[in-house]
Scaffold this active site. Structure first.
Site, PDB file in Angstrom:
ATOM      1  N   GLU A  12       2.394  14.379   5.614  1.00 41.22           N
ATOM      2  CA  GLU A  12       1.554  14.786   4.485  1.00 41.22           C
ATOM      3  C   GLU A  12       0.208  14.057   4.639  1.00 41.22           C
ATOM      4  O   GLU A  12       0.203  12.857   4.920  1.00 41.22           O
ATOM      5  CB  GLU A  12       2.232  14.286   3.198  1.00 41.22           C
TER       6      GLU A  12
ATOM      7  N   ASN B   3       7.312  13.635  -2.568  1.00 42.84           N
ATOM      8  CA  ASN B   3       8.002  12.690  -3.454  1.00 42.84           C
ATOM      9  C   ASN B   3       7.870  13.039  -4.936  1.00 42.84           C
ATOM     10  O   ASN B   3       8.694  12.615  -5.745  1.00 42.84           O
ATOM     11  CB  ASN B   3       7.519  11.267  -3.189  1.00 42.84           C
TER      12      ASN B   3
ATOM     13  N   HIS C 233       1.019  10.248   5.462  1.00 44.47           N
ATOM     14  CA  HIS C 233       2.356   9.967   4.938  1.00 44.47           C
ATOM     15  C   HIS C 233       3.428  10.584   5.829  1.00 44.47           C
ATOM     16  O   HIS C 233       3.679  11.793   5.764  1.00 44.47           O
ATOM     17  CB  HIS C 233       2.440  10.501   3.494  1.00 44.47           C
TER      18      HIS C 233
ATOM     19  N   SER D 224       3.889   6.088  -0.222  1.00 48.82           N
ATOM     20  CA  SER D 224       4.644   7.252  -0.694  1.00 48.82           C
ATOM     21  C   SER D 224       4.096   7.782  -2.011  1.00 48.82           C
ATOM     22  O   SER D 224       4.520   8.844  -2.460  1.00 48.82           O
ATOM     23  CB  SER D 224       6.095   6.851  -0.967  1.00 48.82           C
TER      24      SER D 224
HETATM   25  P1  NAD Z   1      10.505  -1.649   4.647  1.00 50.21           P
HETATM   26  O1  NAD Z   1      10.934  -2.517   3.531  1.00 50.21           O
HETATM   27  O2  NAD Z   1      11.522  -1.188   5.660  1.00 50.21           O
HETATM   28  O3  NAD Z   1       9.333  -2.355   5.475  1.00 50.21           O
HETATM   29  C1  NAD Z   1       8.187  -2.909   4.872  1.00 50.21           C
HETATM   30  C2  NAD Z   1       7.659  -3.966   5.817  1.00 50.21           C
HETATM   31  O4  NAD Z   1       6.382  -4.412   5.343  1.00 50.21           O
HETATM   32  C3  NAD Z   1       8.571  -5.212   5.895  1.00 50.21           C
HETATM   33  O5  NAD Z   1       8.923  -5.450   7.244  1.00 50.21           O
HETATM   34  C4  NAD Z   1       7.698  -6.318   5.325  1.00 50.21           C
HETATM   35  O6  NAD Z   1       7.913  -7.573   5.952  1.00 50.21           O
HETATM   36  C5  NAD Z   1       6.300  -5.780   5.649  1.00 50.21           C
HETATM   37  N1  NAD Z   1       5.236  -6.415   4.893  1.00 50.21           N
HETATM   38  C6  NAD Z   1       5.232  -6.800   3.586  1.00 50.21           C
HETATM   39  N2  NAD Z   1       4.057  -7.403   3.291  1.00 50.21           N
HETATM   40  C7  NAD Z   1       3.311  -7.374   4.428  1.00 50.21           C
HETATM   41  C8  NAD Z   1       2.013  -7.860   4.768  1.00 50.21           C
HETATM   42  N3  NAD Z   1       1.252  -8.484   3.873  1.00 50.21           N
HETATM   43  N4  NAD Z   1       1.559  -7.690   6.033  1.00 50.21           N
HETATM   44  C9  NAD Z   1       2.330  -7.055   6.962  1.00 50.21           C
HETATM   45  N5  NAD Z   1       3.564  -6.590   6.708  1.00 50.21           N
HETATM   46  C10 NAD Z   1       4.043  -6.741   5.453  1.00 50.21           C
HETATM   47  O7  NAD Z   1       9.773  -0.398   3.976  1.00 50.21           O
HETATM   48  P2  NAD Z   1       9.509   1.064   4.587  1.00 50.21           P
HETATM   49  O8  NAD Z   1      10.601   1.959   4.130  1.00 50.21           O
HETATM   50  O9  NAD Z   1       9.189   0.956   6.025  1.00 50.21           O
HETATM   51  O10 NAD Z   1       8.206   1.498   3.761  1.00 50.21           O
HETATM   52  C11 NAD Z   1       6.913   1.128   4.177  1.00 50.21           C
HETATM   53  C12 NAD Z   1       5.897   2.067   3.547  1.00 50.21           C
HETATM   54  O11 NAD Z   1       6.201   3.419   3.941  1.00 50.21           O
HETATM   55  C13 NAD Z   1       5.894   2.059   2.023  1.00 50.21           C
HETATM   56  O12 NAD Z   1       4.584   2.252   1.569  1.00 50.21           O
HETATM   57  C14 NAD Z   1       6.778   3.250   1.678  1.00 50.21           C
HETATM   58  O13 NAD Z   1       6.523   3.785   0.423  1.00 50.21           O
HETATM   59  C15 NAD Z   1       6.370   4.210   2.772  1.00 50.21           C
HETATM   60  N6  NAD Z   1       7.345   5.265   3.060  1.00 50.21           N
HETATM   61  C16 NAD Z   1       8.690   5.019   3.029  1.00 50.21           C
HETATM   62  C17 NAD Z   1       9.593   6.030   3.305  1.00 50.21           C
HETATM   63  C18 NAD Z   1      11.064   5.777   3.281  1.00 50.21           C
HETATM   64  O14 NAD Z   1      11.852   6.746   3.319  1.00 50.21           O
HETATM   65  N7  NAD Z   1      11.511   4.547   3.266  1.00 50.21           N
HETATM   66  C19 NAD Z   1       9.129   7.312   3.644  1.00 50.21           C
HETATM   67  C20 NAD Z   1       7.746   7.539   3.708  1.00 50.21           C
HETATM   68  C21 NAD Z   1       6.862   6.513   3.398  1.00 50.21           C
END
Ligand code: NAD
Length: 310
Positions: free
Chosen positions: A171, A209, A159, A138
């Site tokens: 994005e 963001n 993204h 993000s």
């Molecule tokens: P989340 O906490 O729901 O999921 C993250 C996952 O990554 C978890 O299941 C965790 O176990 C896993 N993980 C951690 N270390 C790992 C590794 N070494 N190998 C494999 N898996 C691993 O988080 P999310 O909301 O899904 O966010 C994930 C990414 O997407 C982040 O970079 C976040 O910034 C981005 N993002 C989030 C949103 C949002 O609204 N939440 C929107 C766009 C982008």
């Protein structure tokens, strides 16, 4: 004997070749974003492998995808045949080794630079040289993440927005070294998902963001300073600014850990005090109250309906 030299491929030919050869997609991180990305890729006809460091997250992710596809059938957005075909295209990958023959790998793990760097260090040596690596970060610099891989030319920010099956936008962020064929292949991939694309330069938190998170952080300051309580702030922005969700409800939806990471990247990357993360946001994250995903944040989700925690 005359040696016939093969004509080098033009840039267009290389681009088309890369785009057409994306068939199998690996997703690292099966949280709310990873499972959403797997969902839309499988529905668009790609074969998907879903990986997570926590095995339970993969099975939970697959169960979420099943539930969300069934909801789309009940709302007549897709047919039951499409649902069944999509499910057949997704398989769990318990180790990164299984992603070796993917044409595109999208990293969607926790928003922390060290976590992502470690994933790329372990993943890249397992991949084919032509495989494109995308990150769903993000906020973190694509150029810096790319430099930690063996393929900065074939590394790109892809993204997705949350919830992925519903949001139209993706994005796209090029790092300084991202080459044209990788950019074009990404563009075509997003087109196949029937999503729209906005191109952002590689600056902290990109476009969406950079604008959205300071608004959410300001809403948390408004709460912290006692200007309004949770209910008043969310009602004010829903009814007074016609936002579909109040900013605190939205923060819980995104995940407060992710919100804090994005604010820290903005604060450190742009060195402006206006991006200082609100101490109340820090406190919620320290408590492990990360929003919906842990059942508690600015609202408590453990009962029948969400109850404000302040
Ligand atoms: P989340 O906490 O729901 O999921 C993250 C996952 O990554 C978890 O299941 C965790 O176990 C896993 N993980 C951690 N270390 C790992 C590794 N070494 N190998 C494999 N898996 C691993 O988080 P999310 O909301 O899904 O966010 C994930 C990414 O997407 C982040 O970079 C976040 O910034 C981005 N993002 C989030 C949103 C949002 O609204 N939440 C929107 C766009 C982008």
């Amino acid at each position: 004997m005359v040696e016939v030299k093969e004509r080098p491929k033009t840039r267009t030919e290389r681009t088309e070749g890369m785009a057409h050869s994306i068939r199998k997609i690996g997703i690292v991180g099966a949280g709310q974003m990873g499972n959403g990305i797997a969902h839309v890729c499988a529905l668009a006809g790609f074969h998907v492998l879903l990986n997570d460091v926590v095995p339970d997250r993969i099975s939970e992710g697959l169960a979420t995808i099943n539930g969300n596809l069934a909801r789309q059938v009940s709302r007549q957005r897709i047919t039951d045949e499409q649902r069944q075909a999509a499910i057949k295209r997704i398989a769990p990958a318990n180790s990164l080794d299984e992603l070796g023959d993917c044409d595109l790998v999208i990293e969607a793990a926790t928003e922390a630079e060290d976590v992502k760097r470690k994933i790329f260090a372990a993943l890249c040596p397992l991949l084919k040289p032509e495989t494109i690596v995308g990150t769903n970060t993000s906020s973190i610099s694509i150029t810096r993440l790319a430099a930690a891989t063996d393929r900065p030319e074939r590394f790109i920010g892809i993204h997705f927005m949350n919830p992925v099956p519903l949001m139209e936008l993706v994005e796209v962020i090029r790092g300084i070294a991202t080459d044209d064929p990788t950019f074009e292949a990404t563009k075509q991939f997003i087109g196949k998902l029937s999503k729209q694309m906005a191109v952002s330069e590689d600056f902290p938190a990109f476009i969406v963001n950079r604008i959205l998170l300071p608004m959410i952080n300001e809403a948390i300051y408004t709460l912290y300073e006692g200007v309004g309580n949770v209910e008043a702030i969310d009602t004010a922005m829903r009814l007074g600014a016609h936002h579909p969700m109040g900013p605190l409800e939205l923060a819980d939806f995104i995940g407060l850990d992710t919100c804090l990471s994005v604010m820290q990247v903005l604060h450190e990357g742009l060195a402006d005090s206006k991006y200082r993360p609100c101490p109340l946001l820090v406190k919620y994250v320290e408590a492990g109250w990360l929003g919906r995903k842990t059942q508690r944040g600015f609202y408590d989700y453990r009962g029948d309906k969400p109850v404000p925690t302040r």
